[in-house]
Write a protein that holds these residues in place. Structure first.
Motif, mmCIF file in Angstrom:
data_model
loop_
_atom_site.group_PDB
_atom_site.id
_atom_site.type_symbol
_atom_site.label_atom_id
_atom_site.label_comp_id
_atom_site.label_asym_id
_atom_site.label_seq_id
_atom_site.Cartn_x
_atom_site.Cartn_y
_atom_site.Cartn_z
ATOM 1 N N GLN A 49 30.291 19.085 76.953
ATOM 2 C CA GLN A 49 31.714 19.251 76.645
ATOM 3 C C GLN A 49 32.082 20.722 76.492
ATOM 4 O OE1 GLN A 49 32.157 16.708 73.136
ATOM 5 N NE2 GLN A 49 33.619 15.488 74.298
ATOM 6 N N GLU A 50 31.288 21.433 75.725
ATOM 7 C CA GLU A 50 31.589 22.851 75.464
ATOM 8 C C GLU A 50 31.525 23.675 76.749
ATOM 9 O OE1 GLU A 50 32.659 26.342 73.648
ATOM 10 O OE2 GLU A 50 32.834 24.297 72.856
ATOM 11 N N TYR A 53 34.524 23.070 78.933
ATOM 12 C CA TYR A 53 35.656 23.829 78.405
ATOM 13 C C TYR A 53 35.550 25.310 78.781
ATOM 14 C CZ TYR A 53 38.610 26.260 75.041
ATOM 15 O OH TYR A 53 39.520 27.095 74.463
ATOM 16 N N ARG A 54 34.366 25.887 78.545
ATOM 17 C CA ARG A 54 34.168 27.317 78.846
ATOM 18 C C ARG A 54 34.341 27.601 80.339
ATOM 19 N NH1 ARG A 54 29.140 29.350 74.982
ATOM 20 N NH2 ARG A 54 30.139 28.762 73.026
ATOM 21 N N LYS A 57 38.027 27.496 81.217
ATOM 22 C CA LYS A 57 38.728 28.693 80.741
ATOM 23 C C LYS A 57 38.419 29.928 81.589
ATOM 24 C CE LYS A 57 41.219 27.509 77.247
ATOM 25 N NZ LYS A 57 42.664 27.541 77.416
#
Length: 171
Positions: A49-50, A53-54, A57
């Motif tokens: 998940q992280e 997201y990264r 972005k």
């Protein structure tokens, strides 16, 4: 079906659907990578998940669409290393080794132990080269260093691994 490079170009331009298709293409590779570091499904899924997201972005930072997978795996490796540094532990997943054809036999455990005995960079290079099948050029791009340096590091990592295994096997 669109090629990876076309999807990456669309994602860089802001196409969220293209980005999601790319993540779906590589989620298993990302999960295996994170699981090999954490040996815990919950932490591996959190990492997925992280990193998603990264990557979302910073998708505009992708310089070469052909190396998107390398870029994505590198984000995962960096995230995992950061998390492990925080926890002060380093592990390698037995199931990941098993999925690569190394069984939970005495030999498989020796290989796992030998890999754990390597320094972080050596484990990363061996993981990228042999578990993810990346070429030296792709590893160099991911690690932001010259190809010759990667070759040297890989050679030293394999020598350390051979030495460790020969000591254990008495050969």
């Amino acid at each position: 079906m669109e090629t990876q490079e076309l999807l990456v170009r669309r994602a860089i331009r802001g196409d969220e659907d293209a980005f999601l298709q790319l993540i779906k293409m590589y989620k298993v590779d990302l999960y295996k990578t994170s699981f090999s570091y954490f040996r815990n499904e919950e932490e591996a899924l959190e990492a997925l998940q992280e990193v998603t997201y990264r990557a979302f972005k910073s998708i505009r930072k992708v310089k070469e669409p052909a190396y998107f997978k390398t870029w994505l795996i590198r984000i995962m490796i960096n995230y995992c290393n950061d998390q492990l540094r925080k926890k002060k532990r380093e592990v390698l997943n037995e199931e990941y080794l098993a999925s690569q054809g190394i069984s939970e036999t005495h030999e498989g455990l020796e290989i796992e132990e030998a890999l754990l005995g390597l320094d972080q960079r050596s484990r990363e290079i061996i993981t990228l080269k042999y578990f993810h099948g990346l070429k030296i050029k792709e590893i160099a791009l991911a690690m932001e260093c010259p190809e010759g340096t990667v070759k040297t590091w890989l050679h030293k990592a394999l020598e350390s691994l051979r030495l460790s295994l020969s000591e254990k096997g008495g050969k």
